[in-house]
Scaffold this motif. Sequence first.
Motif, PDB file in Angstrom:
ATOM      1  N   ALA A   1       0.900  -1.125   0.055  1.00  0.00           N
ATOM      2  CA  ALA A   1       0.021  -0.049  -0.164  1.00  0.00           C
ATOM      3  C   ALA A   1       0.767   1.368  -0.100  1.00  0.00           C
ATOM      4  O   ALA A   1       2.072   1.258   0.114  1.00  0.00           O
ATOM      5  CB  ALA A   1      -0.845  -0.126   1.275  1.00  0.00           C
ATOM      6  N   GLU A   2       0.009   2.418  -0.170  1.00  0.00           N
ATOM      7  CA  GLU A   2       1.067   3.450  -0.115  1.00  0.00           C
ATOM      8  C   GLU A   2       0.106   4.631   0.657  1.00  0.00           C
ATOM      9  O   GLU A   2      -1.286   4.537   0.746  1.00  0.00           O
ATOM     10  CB  GLU A   2       1.383   4.051  -1.244  1.00  0.00           C
ATOM     11  CG  GLU A   2       0.217   4.689  -2.339  1.00  0.00           C
ATOM     12  CD  GLU A   2       0.573   5.138  -3.650  1.00  0.00           C
ATOM     13  OE1 GLU A   2       0.492   6.351  -3.698  1.00  0.00           O
ATOM     14  OE2 GLU A   2       1.100   4.523  -4.301  1.00  0.00           O
ATOM     15  N   ILE A   3       0.859   5.856   1.241  1.00  0.00           N
ATOM     16  CA  ILE A   3       0.041   6.851   1.950  1.00  0.00           C
ATOM     17  C   ILE A   3      -0.317   7.928   0.970  1.00  0.00           C
ATOM     18  O   ILE A   3       0.742   8.323   0.141  1.00  0.00           O
ATOM     19  CB  ILE A   3       0.654   7.411   3.035  1.00  0.00           C
ATOM     20  CG1 ILE A   3       0.957   6.346   4.099  1.00  0.00           C
ATOM     21  CG2 ILE A   3       0.296   8.728   3.494  1.00  0.00           C
ATOM     22  CD1 ILE A   3       1.600   6.763   5.601  1.00  0.00           C
ATOM     23  N   ASP A   4      -1.575   8.290   1.019  1.00  0.00           N
ATOM     24  CA  ASP A   4      -1.882   9.417  -0.201  1.00  0.00           C
ATOM     25  C   ASP A   4      -2.788  10.632   0.951  1.00  0.00           C
ATOM     26  O   ASP A   4      -3.860  10.306   1.203  1.00  0.00           O
ATOM     27  CB  ASP A   4      -2.784   9.174  -1.256  1.00  0.00           C
ATOM     28  CG  ASP A   4      -3.057  10.086  -2.131  1.00  0.00           C
ATOM     29  OD1 ASP A   4      -2.342  11.140  -1.938  1.00  0.00           O
ATOM     30  OD2 ASP A   4      -4.118   9.973  -2.830  1.00  0.00           O
ATOM     31  N   GLY A   5      -1.715  11.580   1.357  1.00  0.00           N
ATOM     32  CA  GLY A   5      -2.367  12.572   2.393  1.00  0.00           C
ATOM     33  C   GLY A   5      -2.899  11.847   3.586  1.00  0.00           C
ATOM     34  O   GLY A   5      -1.998  11.424   4.212  1.00  0.00           O
TER      35      GLY A   5
END
Length: 526
Positions: A375-379
């Motif tokens: 996964a990744e962090i977006d805001g």
Amino acid sequence: MTIEVRVPTLGESVTEATVATWFKKPGDTVAADEMLCELETDKVTVEVPAPAAGRLAEILAPEGATVAVGALLATIEEGAQAAAGSAAKSGEAAGAGAAKGSAADAAGDRVEVKVPTLGESVTEATVATWFKKVGDSVAADEMLCELETDKVSVEVPAPAAGTLAEILAPEGATVSVGAPLAVIAASGGASEAGTSAAPRQAQAETPAADAGAKHADVEHAPSARKAMAEAGLSPEAVEGTGRDGRIMKEDVARAVAASAQASASAPSPAPAASPAAGTPAAQAPRAPVPAEDAAREERVRMSRLRQTIARRLKEAQNTAAILTTYNEVDMSAVMDIRNRYKELFEKKHGVKLGFMSFFVKACCHALFEVPEVNAEIDGTDIVYKHYVHMGVAVGTEQGLVVPVVRNAHEKSFAQIEKEIAELGRRAREGKLSMAELQGGTFTISNGGVYGSLMSSPILNPPQSGILGMHKIQERPVVVNGEIVIRPMMYLALSYDHRIVDGKGAVTFLVRVKEALEDPRRLLMDL
């Protein structure tokens, strides 16, 4: 007729961008598909072309503005204005060409060599090497120079046969797509062009009488000129490290830092000042070096690829909470399968059976079990990927690049091995496209090919995990109460602790270990 220019689609999960640069101003004539402006997102840089020919009537989103997908950027007036503008522009170009008038113009055609298209979202490059010098004869399609971008190297061929009459962008220069690189005097103009160019080349090689003259004769990097203007520095106050004393952006940053240090009057060191807008944060200047040591040093400008690698790795350390966990795996089962089937595998599929396909398949299985590693962090959101685009780090002469095997979870061992072999070859030849380097969700880095026994890999933003493979080494281990010698490899998982907890990271590595020590689990999806 008025035509609207709007913000295009920026990519998956990207909803807004910042207007970085306008290449045109209101009143300018534009051609269809000519680049109007450049937008920057947190992932990529996007160029916005003109949807039609005409005149740029109004800019509605100035540089620095934040704009959403579909927002209005500018308007273009289409119609008679376009034709008039084109005619005026042609007249200006003809006048400029006549003013340049040289023996080469009179004796034959002059062909301009321009910077070719460099790939999606790549707008500029650095001139790395000229293979020809002024006065040399060139054949059509013969390589003239090599350009370096932050991803790949591009060779520029001669568009026509003749003599290289003039080099407009020396080695070290930063050039934009479509910018002129050189002029070739084609056919009949070759001999006279070479003759007229010789005094110009000799003049360029003559040392300048003073600093002022030196800087007056050299075309400094556009980014350096902008940085000098913002910092209030004159070219005489900056020591250029580029070819023929050309001032680069990094030289300005060093001069700004040195000036700040020299002007500090307090006995205790003051906090570092924030850099001016548009200039990078500079490292502290080097301490003075004795003359005898300086004579034995060599200063080489960082390639654009190396600069990008350095920036991205530092960004990863600054933004992510990187933690590394370790495990070890017994490679006996994988090595047995390879030894047993490698000849049949290569005969049927035309590619060797390597270790990487086993690791890619094992990681895909583990990523679906521990999805936060993929996964990744977006805001303030976490974006979970229900697919695996596997980045595979490849070492090249220019530096480390990470081409991507897309939808690796759907591919067979043979498909993975073929794709990795092809991407590796293209990476070493500098022929990877931007699309082949973008979109990875997880990365595998194999330091074992260089003999590394243990390391802590750094994340490849915005990814949340990277697996480090290492050297296979025979070591004594305990199996069923007995000490035996087994081919062992240390594994390292670096992860973003903001998303991945320790339990998830350890579980991921254990699943990879289990799949590699019993590869039958991969076949049965266990």
